[in-house]
Enzyme design. Structure first.
Site, PDB file in Angstrom:
ATOM      1  N   THR A  91       0.883  -1.219   0.100  1.00 48.87           N
ATOM      2  CA  THR A  91      -0.025  -0.121   0.088  1.00 48.87           C
ATOM      3  C   THR A  91       0.798   1.195   0.000  1.00 48.87           C
ATOM      4  O   THR A  91       0.686   2.287  -0.838  1.00 48.87           O
ATOM      5  CB  THR A  91      -0.808   0.056   1.225  1.00 48.87           C
ATOM      6  OG1 THR A  91      -1.778  -1.134   1.040  1.00 48.87           O
ATOM      7  CG2 THR A  91      -1.677   1.428   1.421  1.00 48.87           C
TER       8      THR A  91
ATOM      9  N   GLN B 213       0.801  -9.142  -6.017  1.00 47.55           N
ATOM     10  CA  GLN B 213       0.306 -10.433  -6.297  1.00 47.55           C
ATOM     11  C   GLN B 213       1.378 -11.356  -7.229  1.00 47.55           C
ATOM     12  O   GLN B 213       1.292 -12.516  -7.030  1.00 47.55           O
ATOM     13  CB  GLN B 213      -1.215 -10.611  -6.985  1.00 47.55           C
ATOM     14  CG  GLN B 213      -1.985 -10.221  -5.654  1.00 47.55           C
ATOM     15  CD  GLN B 213      -2.072 -11.191  -4.583  1.00 47.55           C
ATOM     16  OE1 GLN B 213      -1.251 -12.573  -4.496  1.00 47.55           O
ATOM     17  NE2 GLN B 213      -2.642 -11.034  -3.328  1.00 47.55           N
TER      18      GLN B 213
ATOM     19  N   THR C 197      13.019   5.482  11.013  1.00 52.23           N
ATOM     20  CA  THR C 197      14.000   4.334  11.303  1.00 52.23           C
ATOM     21  C   THR C 197      13.555   3.190  10.832  1.00 52.23           C
ATOM     22  O   THR C 197      12.464   2.605  10.864  1.00 52.23           O
ATOM     23  CB  THR C 197      13.962   4.241  12.758  1.00 52.23           C
ATOM     24  OG1 THR C 197      14.375   5.384  13.416  1.00 52.23           O
ATOM     25  CG2 THR C 197      15.001   3.308  13.262  1.00 52.23           C
TER      26      THR C 197
ATOM     27  N   CYS D 214      -8.436  -6.877   1.764  1.00 48.70           N
ATOM     28  CA  CYS D 214      -8.395  -5.598   2.247  1.00 48.70           C
ATOM     29  C   CYS D 214      -9.544  -4.970   2.076  1.00 48.70           C
ATOM     30  O   CYS D 214      -9.870  -3.941   2.337  1.00 48.70           O
ATOM     31  CB  CYS D 214      -7.157  -4.924   1.217  1.00 48.70           C
ATOM     32  SG  CYS D 214      -5.663  -5.287   1.475  1.00 48.70           S
TER      33      CYS D 214
END
Length: 392
Positions: free
Chosen positions: A71, A179, A237, A334
């Site tokens: 995403t 995918q 980080t 999702c």
């Protein structure tokens, strides 16, 4: 009761090699931006993982931006490319069957910043037409984004031909390969893309880590600002243990992707043949032929989207889980939590509401066995007969 997992497109089991690599990430606890030895060891681990990921994609390590997953990679590619155009919004081209992390960012850019977006239609197999894509291009088209392989039906799009069109028109071309990674060989030079997204948890790696390949890193701007990590394109980080897992998953995939596809294609044919012998009135949504490239008739070897007449897909998935220990899904993980029976992919392919509600998605991986396929066929057969008997 045995447990059989057939929802790999939602997420895949972490491989043993990846777990071992991530253990090193736990041990190298230093901040990679620190100049002391603990930081340097962590930084070396990231460097190795970046090289492993680049090797799988056929690119240079410097052309990768490590992200929190697919995403973020998709958002960085699209928003990062168009950041410089917010004062002069133009035109975007994508398809109606993209992942929400592409569709929603395009809608956001349209609603908030005034970009015009063309959502290309697909045929009943889920393929878009390169000719229609070319006809959709306008003088102010600034970006094209098309996925390589669909997460719900497995359809493989003609990425090379789209890349040729984009290159001729000098338009930035992003490809969501989340995918496809680990299931198809990926070579960014051969594909001809300007940017490409992957996510580790789809092919044996951990959740929360992905990568964006960018042919020219100076062609995009950051959407996160801070300490300037990842060449200034993704501050924060670094998640060292997850990055180590990504690298090992990529190394493992690069070694056996063709063997996995060959074995998986055989299992897919076995599944469909066995179902045809034991079950009436079902249809495969999309195409049944597997492939290693973007042939017009090809789909992923691991994905089968079934429409079973007279059965509610959500009910079937629940019966398979509760009574048979089988995990399948009714669509994208999702979006399924929002509308259990809604699939924008199947809708774009022309399926009616009732047909969509009768569909389930089966997806497996390189660790899936013949025994598991045999059990799945038996479980589906029994569950469907049971549900149909209740409906009479």
């Amino acid at each position: 009761m045995p447990y059989y997992y057939f929802d790999y497109n939602a997420t895949s089991p972490i491989s043993k090699r990846v777990v071992a690599a991530m253990q090193r990430g736990f041990e190298e606890f230093g901040n990679p931006s620190s100049m002391h030895e603990a930081g340097k060891r962590a930084k070396r681990l990231i460097k190795q993982a970046r090289e492993q990921t680049a090797a799988m994609l056929g690119c240079k390590p410097d052309n990768l931006v490590l992200t929190s997953g697919g995403t973020e990679a998709n958002n960085l590619a699209i928003q990062g490319r168009l950041q410089a155009c917010l004062n002069n919004p133009g035109h975007l081209v994508t398809s109606a069957v993209e992942h929400p992390s592409v569709l929603e960012v395009c809608r956001h850019l349209s609603l908030v910043h005034g970009f015009e977006t063309t959502f290309l239609s697909v045929n009943k197999q889920g393929h878009l037409s390169p000719r229609e894509l070319e006809e959709a291009i306008q003088p102010n088209t600034q970006l094209i984004s098309v996925m390589l392989a669909n997460n719900e039906v497995g359809t493989i799009q003609p990425i090379r031909r789209i890349a040729e069109i984009a290159r001729r028109q000098r338009i930035f071309f992003h490809c969501d390969a989340v995918q496809a990674a680990g299931k198809l060989p990926l070579d960014v030079e051969e594909l001809g893309v300007d940017a490409l997204s992957i996510s580790a948890h789809k092919f044996g790696g951990p959740k929360g880590i992905g990568a964006l390949y960018v042919r020219d890193p100076s062609s995009i701007l950051p959407i996160l600002h801070g300490g300037g990590q990842e060449g200034g394109l993704r501050s924060g980080t670094e998640n060292v243990l997850a990055i180590a897992g990504l690298g090992e998953a990529c190394a493992e995939a690069a070694l056996d992707v063709r063997e996995a596809a060959q074995s998986g294609g055989r299992l897919k044919r076995k599944l469909l043949t066995a179902l045809a012998e034991r079950l009436e009135d079902f249809t495969v949504n999309g195409v049944t032929e597997t492939g290693m490239d973007d042939a017009d008739s090809a789909s992923l070897w691991n994905t089968v989207n079934l429409r079973i007449d007279g059965v509610d897909g959500q009910e079937l998935a629940e019966v398979l889980s509760i009574d048979h220990g089988v995990a399948v899904s009714v669509g994208s993980a999702c979006s399924s939590g929002k509308h259990q029976h809604h699939s924008h992919v199947l809708s774009a392919m022309g399926l009616a509401k009732q047909e969509i509600e009768s569909s389930i998605r089966i997806s497996f991986g390189k660790t899936t066995t013949d025994e598991a396929i045999t059990y799945l066929v038996q479980a589906i057969t029994e569950a469907v007969h049971s549900l149909r008997s209740y409906a009479i």
